[in-house]
Design a protein around this motif. Structure first.
Motif, short mmCIF file in Angstrom:
data_model
loop_
_atom_site.label_atom_id
_atom_site.label_comp_id
_atom_site.label_asym_id
_atom_site.label_seq_id
_atom_site.Cartn_x
_atom_site.Cartn_y
_atom_site.Cartn_z
N SER A 177 37.63 36.48 48.17
CA SER A 177 39.00 36.06 48.51
C SER A 177 39.62 37.44 48.78
O SER A 177 39.77 38.21 47.60
CB SER A 177 39.69 35.24 47.88
OG SER A 177 39.85 35.36 46.61
N PRO A 178 40.48 37.77 49.52
CA PRO A 178 41.39 38.92 49.60
C PRO A 178 42.26 38.95 48.78
O PRO A 178 43.08 38.13 48.23
CB PRO A 178 41.69 39.04 51.15
CG PRO A 178 41.80 37.80 51.57
CD PRO A 178 40.73 36.89 50.83
N PRO A 179 42.84 40.03 48.01
CA PRO A 179 43.79 40.11 47.04
C PRO A 179 45.05 40.02 47.75
O PRO A 179 45.26 40.21 48.88
CB PRO A 179 43.63 41.54 46.57
CG PRO A 179 42.91 42.32 47.37
CD PRO A 179 42.15 41.52 48.22
N ASP A 205 34.78 48.49 42.02
CA ASP A 205 35.41 47.23 41.29
C ASP A 205 36.07 47.49 40.05
O ASP A 205 36.17 48.84 39.40
CB ASP A 205 34.39 46.34 41.14
CG ASP A 205 33.23 46.73 40.19
OD1 ASP A 205 33.54 47.36 39.51
OD2 ASP A 205 31.94 46.04 40.23
N ALA A 206 36.98 46.51 39.58
CA ALA A 206 37.61 46.44 38.44
C ALA A 206 36.98 46.86 37.52
O ALA A 206 37.29 47.51 36.26
CB ALA A 206 38.42 45.27 38.20
N TYR A 254 44.26 47.49 45.24
CA TYR A 254 44.73 48.43 46.13
C TYR A 254 43.56 49.33 46.59
O TYR A 254 43.64 49.66 48.02
CB TYR A 254 45.62 49.30 45.41
CG TYR A 254 46.25 50.66 46.30
CD1 TYR A 254 46.58 50.63 47.58
CD2 TYR A 254 45.68 51.71 45.58
CE1 TYR A 254 46.88 51.62 48.31
CE2 TYR A 254 45.91 52.97 46.36
CZ TYR A 254 46.61 52.84 47.72
OH TYR A 254 46.75 54.01 48.38
N LEU A 255 42.69 49.83 45.78
CA LEU A 255 41.46 50.46 46.13
C LEU A 255 40.77 49.90 47.23
O LEU A 255 40.27 50.42 48.15
CB LEU A 255 40.65 51.15 45.07
CG LEU A 255 41.67 52.18 44.16
CD1 LEU A 255 40.56 52.66 43.30
CD2 LEU A 255 42.16 53.50 44.98
N ALA A 256 40.27 48.81 47.14
CA ALA A 256 39.67 47.83 48.03
C ALA A 256 40.26 47.45 49.42
O ALA A 256 39.71 47.71 50.10
CB ALA A 256 39.29 46.38 47.37
N ALA A 257 41.64 47.24 49.38
CA ALA A 257 42.41 47.27 50.55
C ALA A 257 42.50 48.65 51.49
O ALA A 257 42.25 48.64 52.48
CB ALA A 257 43.74 46.81 50.12
#
Length: 131
Positions: free
Chosen positions: A28-30, A87-88, A121-124
């Protein structure tokens, strides 16, 4: 009595469990709010070394971005905002332990929730990069 490695493993495991509970479900998108928070935290703690753009000294990249670009020699982007592999859990490791000239950050400086927001944020940001 637990040894130092056992305590480190227990502490890291607890931090990852806490971080995982704060992240959206896999796939799921953040939420936009989480991405915006991550962008602000990244700007405050990370962008001076790892942001896009030229350095104040006229170099093509900021120091962390330049170091990563040299290390990966085109196999991965130097700018964290263009990376799709952060990833986190990976961020948590590097933020807590540091790497080379990058210092470690305590939870009082950058919380586990902050790291989760940075990952969102980095993923987006990476998803918006066209290549």
């Amino acid at each position: 009595m637990p040894t130092i490695p056992h305590l480190l493993l227990a502490t890291t495991g607890l931090a990852l469990a806490t971080l995982a509970s704060a992240l959206p479900a896999q796939g799921s998108p953040p939420a936009q709010q989480e991405v915006a928070r991550g962008k602000a935290v990244f700007a405050r703690h990370c962008a001076a070394c790892h942001g896009r753009g030229p350095g104040d000294d006229g170099s093509a990249h900021l120091p962390g971005t330049a170091a990563l670009a040299a290390r990966y020699q085109g196999s991965l982007p130097g700018a964290l905002e263009e990376r799709k592999d952060l990833d986190a859990e990976t961020l948590l490791y590097f933020v807590r332990h540091g790497s080379g000239p990058m210092p470690m950050f305590r939870k009082t400086e950058v919380s586990d929730a902050d790291i989760g927001s940075i990952a969102a944020y980095l993923a987006a940001s990476a998803a918006s990069v066209r290549k």
